[in-house]
Every structure is written in structure tokens, then in C-alpha cells.
Design a protein around this motif. Structure first.
Motif, short mmCIF file in Angstrom:
data_model
loop_
_atom_site.label_atom_id
_atom_site.label_comp_id
_atom_site.label_asym_id
_atom_site.label_seq_id
_atom_site.Cartn_x
_atom_site.Cartn_y
_atom_site.Cartn_z
N ASP A 175 51.93 4.30 45.51
CA ASP A 175 51.38 5.14 46.58
C ASP A 175 50.22 5.99 46.10
O ASP A 175 49.20 6.12 46.77
CB ASP A 175 52.46 6.08 47.13
CG ASP A 175 53.42 5.37 48.06
OD1 ASP A 175 53.24 4.16 48.26
OD2 ASP A 175 54.34 6.02 48.58
N SER B 156 60.26 2.49 54.28
CA SER B 156 59.26 2.96 53.33
C SER B 156 58.81 1.88 52.37
O SER B 156 57.80 2.01 51.72
CB SER B 156 59.82 4.13 52.55
OG SER B 156 61.14 3.83 52.19
N ARG C 289 48.42 15.11 48.52
CA ARG C 289 48.62 13.76 47.99
C ARG C 289 50.10 13.44 47.93
O ARG C 289 50.64 13.17 46.87
CB ARG C 289 47.97 13.64 46.62
CG ARG C 289 46.48 13.81 46.66
CD ARG C 289 45.85 13.60 45.34
NE ARG C 289 45.82 12.20 44.98
CZ ARG C 289 44.94 11.69 44.11
NH1 ARG C 289 44.05 12.48 43.56
NH2 ARG C 289 44.97 10.43 43.80
N PHE D 106 53.43 11.09 48.58
CA PHE D 106 53.64 9.64 48.50
C PHE D 106 53.87 9.12 49.91
O PHE D 106 54.82 9.51 50.59
CB PHE D 106 54.82 9.33 47.59
CG PHE D 106 54.59 9.83 46.19
CD1 PHE D 106 53.54 9.34 45.44
CD2 PHE D 106 55.39 10.82 45.64
CE1 PHE D 106 53.31 9.80 44.16
CE2 PHE D 106 55.17 11.28 44.36
CZ PHE D 106 54.13 10.78 43.61
N LYS D 107 52.98 8.23 50.34
CA LYS D 107 52.91 7.93 51.77
C LYS D 107 54.05 7.05 52.28
O LYS D 107 54.32 7.01 53.45
CB LYS D 107 51.56 7.35 52.15
CG LYS D 107 51.18 6.07 51.43
CD LYS D 107 49.81 5.60 51.92
CE LYS D 107 49.42 4.28 51.27
NZ LYS D 107 49.06 4.42 49.84
N SER D 108 54.72 6.36 51.36
CA SER D 108 55.81 5.50 51.85
C SER D 108 57.15 6.22 51.81
O SER D 108 58.17 5.63 52.10
CB SER D 108 55.88 4.23 51.01
OG SER D 108 56.47 4.52 49.76
N MET D 109 57.15 7.50 51.43
CA MET D 109 58.44 8.15 51.17
C MET D 109 58.75 9.27 52.16
O MET D 109 57.87 9.92 52.69
CB MET D 109 58.43 8.74 49.76
CG MET D 109 58.28 7.70 48.69
SD MET D 109 58.52 8.44 47.08
CE MET D 109 57.71 7.21 46.08
N THR D 110 60.06 9.49 52.30
CA THR D 110 60.51 10.61 53.10
C THR D 110 60.26 11.90 52.32
O THR D 110 59.94 11.87 51.13
CB THR D 110 62.00 10.51 53.39
OG1 THR D 110 62.70 10.61 52.14
CG2 THR D 110 62.37 9.20 54.06
N LEU E 217 62.45 14.04 51.36
CA LEU E 217 63.43 14.14 50.28
C LEU E 217 63.03 13.26 49.09
O LEU E 217 63.07 13.69 47.94
CB LEU E 217 64.81 13.73 50.80
CG LEU E 217 65.95 13.81 49.80
CD1 LEU E 217 66.19 15.25 49.38
CD2 LEU E 217 67.23 13.22 50.38
N ASP F 168 64.66 13.56 55.95
CA ASP F 168 64.58 12.11 56.08
C ASP F 168 63.39 11.64 56.91
O ASP F 168 63.32 10.51 57.35
CB ASP F 168 65.88 11.55 56.66
CG ASP F 168 67.03 11.76 55.70
OD1 ASP F 168 66.77 11.70 54.48
OD2 ASP F 168 68.16 11.99 56.16
N THR F 169 62.44 12.57 57.12
CA THR F 169 61.23 12.20 57.86
C THR F 169 60.17 11.74 56.87
O THR F 169 60.11 12.23 55.74
CB THR F 169 60.70 13.43 58.62
OG1 THR F 169 61.79 13.99 59.35
CG2 THR F 169 59.60 13.04 59.58
N LEU F 170 59.37 10.79 57.30
CA LEU F 170 58.26 10.34 56.47
C LEU F 170 57.33 11.54 56.22
O LEU F 170 56.86 12.16 57.17
CB LEU F 170 57.51 9.23 57.21
CG LEU F 170 56.64 8.29 56.39
CD1 LEU F 170 57.50 7.55 55.38
CD2 LEU F 170 55.92 7.32 57.30
N SER G 139 54.02 12.11 57.93
CA SER G 139 53.99 12.22 59.39
C SER G 139 54.20 13.67 59.85
O SER G 139 54.13 13.95 61.03
CB SER G 139 55.05 11.31 60.01
OG SER G 139 56.34 11.84 59.77
#
Lengths: 348, 297, 254
Positions: free
Chosen positions: A205, A345, C87, C89-93, C95, C145-147, C150
Motif C-alpha cells: 500500500d 481489503s 499516508r 494503508f489504503k487496503s486496511m481498516t 484497526l 472496522d471501517t476502511l 473512507s
């Protein structure tokens, strides 16, 4: 997607319900019964090849889909695994069961070497470097005739036995491949589901932010390459002992492309994607044999359609379908949608 | 024949093959610069261009045997027009991540390669050189006339390209569009049209390379794969996106191949050239002419 | 001194971004670093966090030299930073973002990931608890648990801070944490920073929001053209004519 592969490592992941266990059970029974259901050994052979491709695809997915490392030497690395097993077997008479781990270790080590340039170069530059190193591997296989038999390859590799039962046809070999693939899948899930998987995704990422979080990016980059190569190595040993004959042309760049295509069609960044793509493409290839030369044209068009319209592959289509049906059931709030998105994800 | 003339002969051969790589590398680099697209279908475009020209010369169309220079021009123009068509297909791919871009263009390559297998058959054919096959002997150095033609025509094309980009209004607009798409379009440059033109030129150059190479190589629908990869390696070696880099990269790659084939081992030629690319990138990760971009935190 | 920057110089080609900068930071304090745009604040941060190797001078932390170490080792020695231009991590929640930083404290390696899933799940549980604690501290637990990407901007800033705290730092480097925040959010941030200091974390703060800086910093250092032009408590800085001059000069062209 977590329902399919559970690699998101999210703490809120639900325990599979009874219905789901029933589904798993049904799939398990079908998988075990395949050799009996199949109309001819050739159909089982296709599935055996699919299993081998699934293993390579899992490796590619770990490196590329999760850790963001372009390993376009997967085909030649598969070759390293196959040749390691073939040479050990035909020259020293070492059986499959020792060759499998040996191939994994040797290929893993070479994969780590292929990964070293990733510490200096990125994106398309890394792509060409790994393609180039793959070519080098292939050329060595082709030209070290004393060791590899050159263009003629290595024939007469013995098929393995299992406590006195010779696994000497596709129907029997099928179970061996099934076990290795299931183990490989569970292992990938285990590695990716927690800290190591998160670190991989952090490197993918945002490289600098990952370093700022204390992640030794060097270690994880090389590790990603090594793990992907270990999978290629296992697939290679299986292939050598199944096919009993190998030659360098099998492991050319086009084989990397084939594996990359199946991974993308299934879903890059999702382990389930590797399974779906690895099964679908070899089968599709067989079904499309009737249209002869047009087969590869259709194939190319299919790749472009996937890339342009469903970059997450089949896994993404499944998710979209699930989401729309969930939306129909209840007008879900935005936060649920966001949470589902978060669960996905894995998809870059 | 002494060692020096063998060496010179080897280098000239390398320059010949290298200028073909350079023509192909130019296609990669120009398209990358203007669209941000790494076009892995370029090897197939090279193959298509070869057929577009050679089919008139080799009697594949109604048994016609058009003179080589005319077939050359027809092939280049046809492939240029084909490039304009491809821009429409490649446009959406240019917006994707590298991985998808790579696979999408590879998919396009698959389609082209196999369409040509259907049309012309998988079997290839050899093409007669339009020039005499007797090698010229200059100061003890033996040179194939076709090789001289390759070097000469490639050089002319590269100079013409440079002049076009530097002197003409369209060329300047193309460069502006490549440098900054937003500003260029604000200034009234039609970016898509510029991209189409870039692809036309890139495809035209690839056709030129293919038609020039045809008498030396074996023409078949799979001919683009290896050459495409080498052209890409050459573009990367020079620094993807750089025009002088593409030319330098192509020539260096060709000469390296020739020298390693002549002096080390012909079997390892392919490998040695790639190893050099890897080593160069390790030392200078953005290629010979490429600029290092520092990531801002 | 707890954290000591001595005679730090950073050159990019001919451009001198930081010139002979020295600073000592005491443990448990909030140190402000202010100055007009381009005065070298962020560059100092980038050197501190190991992103750049300094051209001259050195940085020591608790007596150990950290300048020149790669950034992940600087982090391992007890530094954590946030980024000016988020910055996450865009794929992660949310947490997961926080969990990433905790990875370096893991005691399990690759082999236990494969052969000892029980140890792994214990460790995961422990990390989750800790991470949730940090999310509560920053008042974003409900978004666990939200991206992360977002979330609204102000919340993402807090995730950045939580993620940095996840590495369990002794020194927290905050690069413009209040940028883009409104009055209320900025006030919340102030409270959070004070709470973090209570935890014994030393904070270095680069910030344009003068109200925030003046309000919470124990000491403030002012930079201009890569050089230190003033240093002191907030009231000393506010009165310093050199500082006023530097800022007035800047207002003309901003």
C-alpha cells in the motif's frame, strides 16, 4: 470476500455457520469423489494440472497480490522446482517425498535471489528485471546440457508411491495433488491472516509509511519472493513426477503469463481467486478446444474484459452479486457497505 | 581475416540488430511518455506491421510481388493507421495500475498474435532480401548489404523523428502533451489525438523494423514475442520515456548481444544481454538516461 | 539530553534545506517546531525519522546515535511519525492500520506463523486489545472496522496518530496534525496531545496552527531558511522581534 478466503485478518470475522460447514463438507466429498466421477483419465489429468497451476498462482498472489512485488519469473522458478526434483530422481534415485521439500528449499532460495533487485528497482523496472532473471534461468536450463539434458529435457522421472501404493496414474496422483494444494492454501491463509500478511499489505500500500511503522521492508520484500518461489518449487516437483518428462520450453515466460492470467481472472489479492482462476483457465482451455485457433483469441478478449471491467476478477463479481442481494434484503446503511469494503481489503 | 576486422564486423552486426531494437524501443518509450502506458502488445504490433508490409512483397496478397521499397511504405502506413485504431482500445487501459495495464495489453497481444495465426497460419516463411546476398568487403570487413540497409534506413527514421518532434508544430504539441496532459489540454492541444499520433508513429516505426528485419529473420505470427521483450528491455535500459534513451538502449542491447554471441557463447546471448540490463538497473534504477524522481514525503 | 540534534545540515544538490541546526528535547515535553513555509521543518522531520541521511551533524537519542539509520530502525529505537499528507494503508481498516505498527514488537516469526497458530492467535488478541485502547484514546473506536481511507479527513488524522502510537514510541513526531481541521477538531486534538504526553510520550510538533502550538508546547523552536532563529517558551517566542519579522515577511507572499 472474507467468507471465501478469510485472509483479511479482521478480528470481526464471523465463525462459519452450520450451513457453511455443510457446504465445506459437500465440496470436500465432491473433491474426494472426482476420480470416480470423471469419465476418463484425461479429465483427471486436466484437474491435476489445474492443481499444479493453483499452487503457482497462490505463490504469485502472495508476492504480487498481497506484497505488491512483481515476480514475473514464476514460470522459470516453477522450472527450477521441476528440474531439482527431476535431477535428484533420475540421477540419484531420490524419491518424490524427499524431492518435494528439496525443490521447495532450492527454489525458495533462488526466488529470494530473484527478489534481491526489488530492493533497488520498482514497478515496470522490477517487472523487466524479474522477466530478465527468469530468462536467465531458462537459458541455463536449456544450455547446461550435462545437468539438464538441454532442449531434450529429462525423461523417465519415476512416479511416486505411497506406502506401497504406486501413484502411477492420474486418478491416483490426483489425491497427492489435492493434499498438497489444500495444505498450500491453508498455509497461505495462515501466513497472510495475521501480522506477516498485514506487513506485506503495508509494503504494497505505501512503502515509505510501512518503513515508518518499523517494518523492515527489505526482509518482507525478499520474503515475499521466497515464499512465492517455494510454492513454485512444490508445483515443480509435483509436475516433474506427474508428467515424468520435462523440458525447458514448458517453463518459458509464456507460462508466467498463463499463471498471471489465471490469477487475475480469479482475483489478484485473494487466495480464493487463485483457486478459482487456477481451476477455470485449464478447464476453459479444454472446452475451447472445439473452436481451435479462435480459442486463444477468445482468451485474449476475455483477459481484456476482466482487466477493463472487473479488475478484481471472478472474486469481485461474486462480491458484487452478494452486495446487491444484501442491499435488496435490507436497505443497508453506508457503514455496512464500508465495512464490507474493508473486508475486501485484499483487492488492490 | 584478422581479429580487428572480426570485431568490427561483430559490432556492425550488433548495431544493425540494435537499430531494430531501438525502433521498437522508441514505440514503447513514446507511448509511455504520452499516455503513461506500458504497452506489452507492442511486440505483436511489430509482428502485425511486418505482415502489413511483407505480404505485398512476398506474394501473400493475390500473388502480388510489389517492389520492396513500396511494400515498406505501405506496411509503415498501414501499421500507422492501425496504431490510430489501437489508441481507442488502449485508452482505458492507460488509466489502470501497472499490473492491469500489463495484463490488458498482453491480452491484446494474444488477440493479435492468434488472429494472424488464423489468417496466415502458424507456419512462417523466409523472405528474400531485395539486395544481393553477396557480402560487401570493405577493408577486410565483410558486411551483409541488408544489414547496411537496416542501419541506413533506421538512422534516417530516427533523425526524421527527432526533426519532426523538435521542428514541427505538431511535434512540439506532442511533446507538450507528453510533458503535462492537463496544461496541454488547457492550451487547446487535443491530448487524445496526440496519443493517437504517438501510437501511429510508434506502430509505424515497429513496422519499419519488422519489414527491415524480415529478410534476416523468419516471418511468423509468433515473431513479436522475443523481439518485443528485447525492445522493452532496451527502452528500460535507456530509461523508459526517453527518446535518446530508447535509441541508446537499443544500440547498446544489440551490440552487447552480438559481442556476447561472437566472443562468449551464442547459447547464452539472450541471458547476457538481460543480465546487463539487470546490472545497469541495479546501479541506476531509472535507466541510463532516466531521471531519478525523489518521492516526496 | 533525551533527544539531541547537533549541528544538523541537509543539502539537496546545491540547495541547503537545513543549516547547522541544533536542538535538545527533554523527556516528556512537547516541543514545537515552527517557521514559514520552506524553512526546513519537514526536512528536519524527515531526517529525524530516517527518511533522509543527513549531510552533516548527528542526532542522538538517549545517548545512542540514530542519524543515518534506515527509517524502520529509527522507528524500532522508539520514534514514530505521522505524515503531513495522510499516508494511511489504503487496503486496511482503521484497526489494521494500527496493528501494522505493532508488528515490530511481535515475538512470533514466520515459523510460528506456520507451526504454532496458537501463539499467533494469542499475540493477535493482545495486539487487538492494545490497538482498541489506542482507538478509544483517540475517540475513533467505533470506526475500528471501517476502511481507514473512507473516513473524513479529521478522523484520518487521528488514525495516523493512533497508528504511530501503535509502534509504542518514546518520541512522537507529528507533521502538521492540525492541518485541515476545524476549530472544534483542533481543540479535540489539543486535548488528545496532552493525554498522550501524560502517557510519558515526548512529542515533537511541526504545525502552522499558532493557537495550538502556543497553547500546548513546552518549548518552541523557530526556523527560517533552514536555520534556528529563536527558541524558548511560547510567551518568549510571541514577543521575539526576530520571529515577528520572519512571519510578517512571510505574510506578504502567502
Amino acid at each position: 470476500m472474507a467468507i471465501l478466503d478469510g485472509t483479511s485478518g479482521s478480528p470481526t470475522r464471523k465463525k462459519p455457520s452450520v450451513g457453511k460447514w455443510a457446504l465445506y463438507g459437500a465440496i470436500g466429498i465432491i473433491l474426494l469423489a472426482v476420480p470416480a466421477i470423471a469419465q476418463n483419465p484425461y479429465q483427471v489429468h486436466i484437474l491435476n494440472m489445474a492443481g499444479i497451476y493453483i499452487l503457482i498462482s497462490l505463490g504469485l498472489n502472495i508476492a504480487m497480490g498481497f506484497a505488491g512485488q512483481f515476480n514475473l519469473a514464476m514460470g522459470p522458478l516453477w522450472g527450477v522446482g521441476a528440474y531439482t526434483a527431476a535431477i535428484l530422481n533420475t540421477r540419484y534415485g531420490i524419491p518424490f517425498w524427499l524431492n518435494l521439500p528439496a525443490s521447495m528449499v532450492v527454489t525458495g532460495a533462488i526466488g529470494a535471489l530473484v527478489g534481491l533487485p526489488s530492493l533497488k528497482v520498482r514497478s515496470h523496472y522490477l517487472a523487466i528485471v524479474t522477466i530478465g532473471l527468469g530468462e536467465v534461468i531458462n537459458i541455463i536450463l536449456l544450455n547446461q546440457e550435462k545437468l539438464t539434458g538441454g532442449a531434450l529435457g529429462i525423461p523417465k522421472i519415476a512416479m511416486p508411491g505411497f506406502f506401497g501404493i504406486p501413484l502411477n496414474n492420474d486418478r491416483r496422483f490426483y489425491y497427492l495433488i489435492l493434499v498438497v494444494v489444500v495444505l498450500g492454501y491453508l498455509l497461505a491463509r495462515q501466513i497472510l491472516g495475521h501480522r506477516i500478511g498485514r506487513s506485506f499489505r503495508a509494503v504494497r500500500d505505501d512503502f515509505q509509511a510501512a518503513r515508518a511503522m518499523g517494518i523492515d521492508t527489505t526482509y518482507y520484500q525478499v520474503l515475499a519472493f521466497a515464499i512465492s518461489a517455494v510454492y513454485a518449487g512444490a508445483a515443480g516437483a509435483l509436475f516433474a513426477h506427474l508428467n515424468t518428462y520435462i523440458s525447458p520450453d514448458i517453463f518459458e515466460f509464456s507460462s508466467t503469463l498463463f499463471v498471471m492470467t489465471m490469477t487475475m481472472v480469479g482475483g489478484m489479492g485473494s487466495l480464493a481467486g487463485s483457486v478459482i482462476g487456477g481451476l477455470a483457465l485449464p478447464i476453459l482451455q479444454e472446452l475451447l478446444r472445439v473452436i481451435k485457433n479462435w480459442q486463444l483469441v477468445v482468451y485474449g478478449v476475455a483477459i481484456m474484459v476482466v482487466v477493463l471491467f472487473v479488475p478484481g476478477g471472478v472474486v469481485e463479481i461474486a462480491r458484487r452479486l452478494r452486495e446487491s442481494s444484501a442491499n435488496r434484503k435490507s436497505r443497508s446503511s453506508q457503514s455496512i457497505a464500508a465495512a464490507e469494503q474493508a473486508e475486501d481489503s485484499g483487492v488492490p | 581475416m584478422n581479429n580487428t576486422s572480426i570485431f568490427i564486423q561483430t559490432v556492425i552486426g550488433g548495431v544493425g540488430i540494435g537499430s531494430l531494437y531501438a525502433l521498437i524501443a522508441l514505440g514503447y518509450s513514446m507511448v509511455y511518455r504520452s499516455m503513461g502506458l506500458v504497452n506489452f502488445a507492442h511486440g505483436s504490433i511489430y509482428m502485425v506491421g511486418t505482415y502489413f508490409g511483407i505480404m505485398w512483397y512476398a506474394g501473400l496478397v493475390m500473388g502480388l510481388h510489389v517492389p520492396y521499397p513500396i511494400a515498406f511504405v505501405i506496411g509503415v502506413l498501414l501499421n500507422g493507421a492501425f496504431g490510430v485504431l489501437l489508441e481507442r482500445i488502449l485508452r482505458p487501459l492507460a488509466k489502470l495500475d501497472l499490473m492491469f495495464m500489463l495484463l490488458g495489453t498482453i491480452g491484446l497481444g494474444y488477440v493479435l498474435d492468434n488472429l494472424f495465426v488464423i489468417i496466415f497460419g502458424a507456419e512462417g516463411f523466409a523472405v528474400r532480401s531485395p539486395l544481393p546476398s553477396m557480402p560487401l568487403v570493405i577493408l577486410g570487413v565483410r558486411i551483409q548489404p541488408q544489414m547496411l540497409l537496416v542501419i541506413g534506413v533506421s538512422a534516417i527514421l530516427m533523425v526524421a523523428l527527432q526533426l519532426f518532434l523538435a521542428r514541427t508544430k505538431t511535434g512540439k504539441a506532442m511533446r507538450a502533451s507528453a510533458m503535462d496532459r492537463d496544461i496541454a489540454s488547457a492550451m487547446g492541444v487535443r491530448v487524445n489525438r496526440m496519443n493517437a499520433l504517438t501510437l501511429a508513429i510508434g506502430s509505424g516505426l515497429a513496422a519499419a523494423a519488422g519489414i527491415l528485419a524480415a529478410p534476416i529473420v523468419y516471418v511468423n505470427p509468433a515473431m513479436g514475442a522475443a523481439v518485443g521483450l528485447k525492445g522493452f528491455a532496451a527502452a528500460i535500459l535507456g530509461g523508459l520515456g526517453s527518446i535518446p534513451g530508447a535509441i541508446a538502449g537499443g544500440l547498446i542491447f544489440g551490440v552487447l548481444e552480438a559481442i556476447s554471441a561472437g566472443y562468449i557463447s551464442s547459447a547464452y546471448t539472450r541471458g547476457i544481454a538481460f543480465i546487463v540490463v539487470v546490472v545497469v538497473l541495479m546501479v541506476k534504477p531509472s535507466g541510463i538516461v532516466g531521471e531519478i524522481t525523489v518521492e516526496k514525503v | 539530553m533525551f533527544l539531541e540534534i547537533e549541528n544538523l545540515t541537509m543539502q539537496f544538490g546545491g540547495l541547503v534545506a537545513v543549516n547547522g541546526f541544533s536542538l535538545g528535547v527533554a523527556e516528556g515535553t512537547i516541543q514545537g517546531l515552527i517557521g514559514p513555509n520552506g524553512s526546513g521543518k519537514t526536512t528536519i522531520f524527515n531526517v529525524l525519522s530516517g527518511y533522509y541521511k543527513p549531510s552533516g551533524g548527528k542526532i542522538t537519542f538517549k545517548g545512542k546515535r540514530i542519524s543515518g539509520l534506515p527509517s524502520y530502525r529509527v522507528t524500532a529505537s522508539g520514534f514514530a511519525r505521522t505524515f503531513q499528507n495522510l499516508r494511511l494503508f489504503k487496503s486496511m481498516t482503521v484497526l489494521e492500520n494500527v496493528l501494522v505498527g505493532m508488528a515490530q514488537h511481535a515475538e512470533t516469526g514466520l515459523l510460528s506463523a506456520i507451526f504454532n497458530p496458537i501463539a499467533i492467535s494469542h499475540e493477535e488478541e493482545y495486539f487487538h486489545e492494545k490497538a482498541m485502547g489506542l482507538l478509544k484514546l483517540l475517540d475513533i473506536a467505533e470506526f475500528a472496522d471501517t476502511l481507514a481511507t473512507s473516513l473524513p479527513y479529521g478522523h484520518q488524522r487521528r488514525v495516523e496518530i493512533a497508528r504511530a502510537l501503535g509502534t509504542d514510541p518514546k518520541v512522537l513526531l507529528l507533521d502538521e496534525p492540525a492541518a485541515g481541521l476545524n476549530e472544534t477538531e483542533s481543540e479535540n486534538l489539543r486535548k488528545i496531545l496532552l493525554q498522550i504526553r501524560e502517557l510519558g510520550v515526548t512529542i515533537c510538533l511541526v504545525e502552522h496552527d499558532m493557537k495550538l502550538v502556543m497553547g500546548i508546547c513546552d518549548r518552541i523552536t523557530v526556523l527560517d531558511y533552514g536555520k534556528k532563529i529563536a527558541e524558548g517558551t511560547s510567551s518568549e517566542i510571541a514577543k521575539d522581534p526576530v520571529v515577528i519579522e520572519a512571519y510578517l515577511g512571510q505574510e506578504d507572499n502567502s
